[in-house]
Design a protein around this motif. Structure first.
Motif, PDB file in Angstrom:
ATOM      1  N   ARG C 290      -8.182 -82.394  -6.751  1.00 56.37           N
ATOM      2  CA  ARG C 290      -9.759 -83.388  -7.000  1.00 56.37           C
ATOM      3  C   ARG C 290      -9.981 -84.014  -8.077  1.00 56.37           C
ATOM      4  N   ILE C 291      -8.669 -83.103  -9.310  1.00 58.71           N
ATOM      5  CA  ILE C 291     -10.353 -83.875 -10.566  1.00 58.71           C
ATOM      6  C   ILE C 291     -10.006 -85.705 -10.628  1.00 58.71           C
ATOM      7  N   GLN C 292      -9.246 -86.417 -10.268  1.00 53.50           N
ATOM      8  CA  GLN C 292      -8.770 -88.110  -9.835  1.00 53.50           C
ATOM      9  C   GLN C 292      -9.820 -88.543  -9.818  1.00 53.50           C
ATOM     10  N   ALA C 293     -10.609 -87.778  -8.328  1.00 52.91           N
ATOM     11  CA  ALA C 293     -11.483 -88.555  -7.504  1.00 52.91           C
ATOM     12  C   ALA C 293     -12.705 -88.215  -8.014  1.00 52.91           C
ATOM     13  N   LEU C 294     -13.005 -87.438  -8.702  1.00 61.24           N
ATOM     14  CA  LEU C 294     -13.992 -86.465  -9.515  1.00 61.24           C
ATOM     15  C   LEU C 294     -14.311 -87.836 -10.282  1.00 61.24           C
ATOM     16  N   ALA C 295     -13.317 -87.646 -11.180  1.00 67.17           N
ATOM     17  CA  ALA C 295     -13.327 -88.748 -12.605  1.00 67.17           C
ATOM     18  C   ALA C 295     -13.859 -89.731 -12.598  1.00 67.17           C
ATOM     19  N   GLU C 296     -13.171 -90.519 -10.597  1.00 67.68           N
ATOM     20  CA  GLU C 296     -13.716 -91.943 -10.514  1.00 67.68           C
ATOM     21  C   GLU C 296     -14.786 -92.005 -10.626  1.00 67.68           C
ATOM     22  N   GLN C 297     -15.828 -90.667  -9.637  1.00 69.52           N
ATOM     23  CA  GLN C 297     -17.191 -90.971  -9.111  1.00 69.52           C
ATOM     24  C   GLN C 297     -17.942 -90.478 -10.459  1.00 69.52           C
ATOM     25  N   HIS C 298     -18.243 -89.907 -11.183  1.00 70.47           N
ATOM     26  CA  HIS C 298     -18.395 -89.092 -12.272  1.00 70.47           C
ATOM     27  C   HIS C 298     -18.114 -89.909 -13.417  1.00 70.47           C
ATOM     28  N   ARG C 299     -17.422 -91.367 -13.095  1.00 72.26           N
ATOM     29  CA  ARG C 299     -16.490 -91.162 -14.894  1.00 72.26           C
ATOM     30  C   ARG C 299     -16.738 -90.730 -16.323  1.00 72.26           C
ATOM     31  N   PHE C 300     -15.882 -89.453 -15.592  1.00 72.35           N
ATOM     32  CA  PHE C 300     -15.226 -88.966 -16.873  1.00 72.35           C
ATOM     33  C   PHE C 300     -13.597 -88.810 -17.026  1.00 72.35           C
ATOM     34  N   TYR C 301     -13.481 -88.685 -18.589  1.00 75.15           N
ATOM     35  CA  TYR C 301     -12.219 -88.548 -18.817  1.00 75.15           C
ATOM     36  C   TYR C 301     -11.171 -87.373 -18.548  1.00 75.15           C
ATOM     37  N   ILE C 302     -10.201 -87.851 -18.079  1.00 72.12           N
ATOM     38  CA  ILE C 302      -9.249 -87.001 -17.950  1.00 72.12           C
ATOM     39  C   ILE C 302      -9.340 -86.458 -19.439  1.00 72.12           C
ATOM     40  N   TRP C 303      -9.182 -85.704 -19.390  1.00 74.94           N
ATOM     41  CA  TRP C 303      -8.097 -85.450 -21.211  1.00 74.94           C
ATOM     42  C   TRP C 303      -7.204 -84.987 -21.763  1.00 74.94           C
ATOM     43  N   ASP C 304      -6.454 -84.302 -20.515  1.00 71.59           N
ATOM     44  CA  ASP C 304      -5.168 -83.632 -20.783  1.00 71.59           C
ATOM     45  C   ASP C 304      -4.300 -83.544 -19.330  1.00 71.59           C
ATOM     46  N   ALA C 305      -3.722 -84.638 -18.494  1.00 71.87           N
ATOM     47  CA  ALA C 305      -3.421 -84.735 -17.640  1.00 71.87           C
ATOM     48  C   ALA C 305      -2.803 -83.615 -16.842  1.00 71.87           C
ATOM     49  N   PRO C 306      -2.310 -83.014 -17.606  1.00 72.81           N
ATOM     50  CA  PRO C 306      -0.825 -82.149 -17.404  1.00 72.81           C
ATOM     51  C   PRO C 306      -1.537 -81.064 -17.102  1.00 72.81           C
ATOM     52  N   ARG C 307      -2.162 -80.897 -17.223  1.00 71.98           N
ATOM     53  CA  ARG C 307      -2.965 -79.071 -17.355  1.00 71.98           C
ATOM     54  C   ARG C 307      -4.750 -80.074 -16.736  1.00 71.98           C
ATOM     55  N   ASN C 308      -4.542 -81.115 -16.030  1.00 75.70           N
ATOM     56  CA  ASN C 308      -6.093 -80.879 -14.895  1.00 75.70           C
ATOM     57  C   ASN C 308      -7.127 -80.533 -16.164  1.00 75.70           C
ATOM     58  N   VAL C 309      -7.171 -80.694 -17.487  1.00 78.22           N
ATOM     59  CA  VAL C 309      -8.757 -80.908 -18.373  1.00 78.22           C
ATOM     60  C   VAL C 309      -9.133 -82.141 -18.535  1.00 78.22           C
ATOM     61  N   ALA C 310     -10.619 -81.477 -18.223  1.00 75.57           N
ATOM     62  CA  ALA C 310     -11.809 -82.797 -18.055  1.00 75.57           C
ATOM     63  C   ALA C 310     -12.672 -82.782 -18.749  1.00 75.57           C
ATOM     64  N   ARG C 311     -13.043 -84.280 -19.593  1.00 75.25           N
ATOM     65  CA  ARG C 311     -14.000 -83.816 -20.239  1.00 75.25           C
ATOM     66  C   ARG C 311     -15.560 -84.133 -20.258  1.00 75.25           C
ATOM     67  N   LEU C 312     -16.031 -83.337 -19.808  1.00 77.13           N
ATOM     68  CA  LEU C 312     -18.069 -83.819 -19.004  1.00 77.13           C
ATOM     69  C   LEU C 312     -18.729 -83.317 -20.769  1.00 77.13           C
ATOM     70  N   MET C 313     -19.403 -84.724 -20.524  1.00 77.29           N
ATOM     71  CA  MET C 313     -19.610 -84.708 -21.665  1.00 77.29           C
ATOM     72  C   MET C 313     -21.409 -85.347 -21.653  1.00 77.29           C
ATOM     73  N   THR C 314     -22.284 -84.985 -21.908  1.00 67.89           N
ATOM     74  CA  THR C 314     -24.040 -84.492 -21.279  1.00 67.89           C
ATOM     75  C   THR C 314     -24.149 -85.309 -22.488  1.00 67.89           C
ATOM     76  N   ALA C 315     -25.842 -86.253 -22.157  1.00 72.99           N
ATOM     77  CA  ALA C 315     -25.998 -86.871 -23.248  1.00 72.99           C
ATOM     78  C   ALA C 315     -27.444 -86.862 -23.620  1.00 72.99           C
ATOM     79  N   TRP C 316     -28.073 -87.390 -24.235  1.00 74.76           N
ATOM     80  CA  TRP C 316     -29.392 -87.321 -24.187  1.00 74.76           C
ATOM     81  C   TRP C 316     -30.255 -88.044 -22.643  1.00 74.76           C
TER      82      TRP C 316
END
Lengths: 333, 333, 333, 333
Positions: C290-316
């Motif tokens: 589901r990482i791909q669908a989640l990434a598209e929905q919440h617009r985050f980067y998949i940092w390490d695709a083979p390991r399915n690592v997402a980078r989720l950043m919060t802002a001000w």
């Protein structure tokens, strides 16, 4: 012999002999050898207290010297037509990252007055003018007196600048001034001292006098690609030419014969000498109808084609009969 | 003799002789001379169609070669520990303005697989990976087969990259592979071809094979401070070592004696050989209690002090008795 | 809202307001204006005695900072994956002319021990290791304690090096450590202080603490192309965010919500958190299907695709409902 | 209002409004956003087929543009006093690694004849002259006609060179020539198009027309530190000023009032105008006894103190009453 350039000449006999003598067995590389030690001792005798870095080419030597003195946002003031400006394919700007600003001169020589006219405010949009670079002897075949160099050094230091001397022909300037290598560029913070035009195969030296510039001299040389592994062979050349001031004989020969040449052609019809002949170059207007043929025969460069100006250079191995033959050919209508 | 470096050796006799033979009268400078013409003809015979630029140092040669292939925002992929990364004082980055990215290797050799692991997307925040640089033979004393080089070249070209070969010891690699200089780096776009370690005084060559890289080779050399005025003396060295493939004798001597050394110590107690000995370097773990004394006696470098790894290098002038003496000293408990 | 980057967020309201308030009539350019004076006064309050240069981009700020500390033959030690190494298109090497050497870290943080392992002898073939550069908070979302920064500063100074801190997210580190901007990087010689990720439109500051580095700060900024003519608008942003420590509210919001996010997903099946969540980034392994669908929905980067690592950043401007929605979507099988 | 510089003016109202309108929620960074797409569409409408890169400063824009056109050993020919030569702290040389050669001009305008006089042979000691850079409108307040630009472009292309146009005031030149942005620099290979002096906060554009220069435009921008993360705010400025050719109103105002100013003071005793007033600058000799007081009152620069030359600049927001007040003050004895 030709009159094309003092680097058309080969090696002086003592240089070739020194290469052979240095070719014995193994020696550590990169300057950790007995020949380098001896060369540096002789350099110390000649120049006094300084850091030295043996180099391979004049352009490389200038780059190393300037890189010790400059940060990226600083600039060099030099005479228009200086070697660092015109004949180094942009190496100084490219490798130091710094700008060269040029000043027109009547005869290759800068003066405090000329420099004054190029001064700019040190505000953030401008480069910070940091180095004055002069050539001793100059690209025009003139030479500075030590007093003239000192005056520029004083001006530079008073303006928070440093003085670099491009001494590709420092020996010729020393002969002109009748002084030693250490006296011909007083006040200079850093000198590019050349021996290639004096009879070496390829040997130049960065002489860092200003203690603040000495520290990274080896790093700067290596990064500018001027560190040769078999350094003993560069050192042997330096040693050979500094021994018993052999450089002086070579430079004296070249200077004397340039003077003889100038004297021999200066009053010929259609000939005029451009600059005072103080080193080993004669810039002369030659008759328009024969300059091309003379250039081919004696292999010299036509420096300014529209004005028929020839550059006639003498070398350590030029002979008086070479010169007399050239005079005769120029004289023959 | 020492085992410190192949550049601790002096000039081969034919090189010194060639310098003397070239020292006759005047010749035009900067490569416009008969010796350069002859050297380039021999280089053409050896490498086939290419542009050549004679240079002075290995670092300078690599800088010229890389600067022909790179724009500022592009990068080089190289083995960790490669000369361009570790031993050139940052000259490649400084003068080309481009980044070097390194990849750990087991024995100095890159492979398409290792390169694949370092690939990055070509988006604007990243450097554009443009050049793969390999060393033939490597800093570990291993050599690529021509097929291995071709595989890397194919990979590079398939990824819109170019292949540079640092051939400071290309002769040793050619001897190992039993092939000519032109066959030992197939597919390479540009080669740094070194002769200094092969018996020259100081002579290296940029070999630009890829026609797209040839045009500015002289400008790049001049700007990298590698153009010597009395070029005939560099050319004479190249000519001497390429004549009758004399380079092959020198490299064969070094390679053969490295193999003899490895064979002689490989089975000694407390000794182990680190990498396949395919060129003229033996990396060996030596007994901890004696490595220091041996290093002083035979003047070799301790490459990895914590692990007691010595680098033992043979040269064109190493003799079998030198090697046997070293073996005996290592063997003596 | 997205979780792609803290620079996907726009301007904080007070920043936009400040731009409007600064838009009155004419003002001198290039920093000679009242807004710059006020911004520098606030920076002085926050950081203590230092020289400040307002800049435009994070890469530019790092380049200016490093160029003040480096000569061409010197190098920077940084964590592998540091912004200056990976995400600045080679600008630091290209513009400073200096090499970056990288060290692998477990979580983006360097330590004296890791640095010790990268030390090299200062001989002429090597670059001179001069600057240690750390990122506070790091590219992995971890932060150094002030004590940890001080330990690195001490190590650097003991080895004749300088400490640079890339503080693109210095505010987040200050919030994590519960301290002021001036206390979060003790011992640092020079800091790149970023406000763009904190709610500015585009405003960064070089903070030169070490008196030896301050002199040419304006020259280095101009040469690195970071001097904007209508400087008052950059200064107004800095002023707005430093007033009443508004930066702290923004960073606290981002940090708090990153922690809430990590807490909310850390124990979900198929999810694991990569690094301690100490600033405003959560690196998380997400379910592969589901990482791909989640990434598209919440617009985050998949940092390490083979390991399915997402980078989720919060802002001000991230809200708790944004976070809860993401948690819910990750949780929904 | 002041007459110090067109960058003393603030933002045009539509620019400030556009910043506010763009400040909605999250958007991807670095140009992957709707505002950038729209700005590039408008740029395409104005300039035709080209690659565009939005930048932050004039110096940065020039550096990016030149770096696309130059290799290290190549040079730029520019008018003496050009912004790239005098007012960019050496950034072009430092970052492109290439030399700038300057040519004296009577009024800031180069011509094929002037360029011809600066041509040099393309031999290895010289830089390869590759780019002609002109400023449209010039630093002297003059403007080229399209035909004059085309003539320079033709000359450049005939000599294997490229034409760069520094268009920090391209809008003023377009107004002078009564043509569009795409017609005011015909034949140009690459343009630095500025909007900051036209009412932007800080927005400039590299316009790469020559297809051979377009490829790496994003890499060059990033490496020159000109890529801002929140790009939408730069794009919004460009969009605002290109919409309905609002730039034309701003430039027309500035040009018209400069003409009014020149007309109003040109015949006053002790006043003379230096150059044709074709854009938004008036260089005028003012009475020696009052120039200092006038400069303080109206905040303009004394450009040439010994000759009492003032630079009087109008901006997008200068009013006719500002101008009339200045005229009156200059006129009052």
């Amino acid at each position: 012999m030709t009159f094309g350039s003092d680097n058309h000449a080969g090696m002086a006999p003592e240089v070739l002999a020194a290469l052979g003598e240095a070719n014995v067995g193994h020696a550590s590389g990169y300057g950790d050898d007995a020949w380098t030690e001896r060369a540096e001792a002789r350099l110390h005798d000649a120049f006094g207290d300084a850091a030295f870095a043996l180099c391979l080419t004049g352009t490389g030597t200038n780059v190393v010297a300037l890189s010790l003195a400059l940060r990226g946002w600083e600039s060099v003031l030099a005479a228009k037509g200086a070697h660092i400006d015109l004949d180094e394919a942009g190496a100084p700007e490219h490798i130091t990252g710094s700008k060269i600003e040029t000043i027109a001169t009547p005869d290759g020589r800068l003066t405090p007055e000329l420099l004054e006219g190029a001064l700019r405010s040190r505000e953030q949009h401008h480069v910070v003018q940091r180095v004055v670079s002069i050539t001793q002897s100059t690209e025009c075949g003139t030479a500075y007196t030590p007093a003239a160099v000192q005056a520029i050094a004083d001006w530079a230091h008073a303006h928070d600048m440093l003085l670099h001397v491009d001494g590709a022909r420092l020996c010729n300037a020393a002969v002109f001034n009748g002084c030693g290598l250490g006296e011909v560029a007083p006040g200079a913070d850093i000198i590019s001292f050349g021996l290639t035009k004096n009879g070496a195969m390829g040997a130049e030296v960065v002489v860092a006098r200003n203690p603040a510039l000495r520290g990274p001299i080896q790093n700067a040389r290596k990064q500018a690609t001027q560190l040769q592994s078999k350094m003993r062979f560069v050192a042997a050349q330096v040693d050979a030419l500094l021994t018993d001031e052999r450089w002086r004989l070579h430079a004296a020969n070249a200077n004397t014969l340039a003077a003889r040449l100038a004297a021999g052609i200066g009053d010929l019809p259609g000939v005029s000498i451009e600059y005072p002949v103080e080193a080993n170059a004669v810039f002369a207007v030659l008759p328009a109808d024969r300059i091309q043929a003379l250039a081919e025969q004696h292999r010299f460069y036509i420096w300014d084609a529209p004005r028929n100006v020839a550059r006639l250079m003498t070398a350590w191995d030029t002979t008086s009969s070479d010169v007399d033959a050239l005079i005769a050919d120029i004289a023959s209508a």
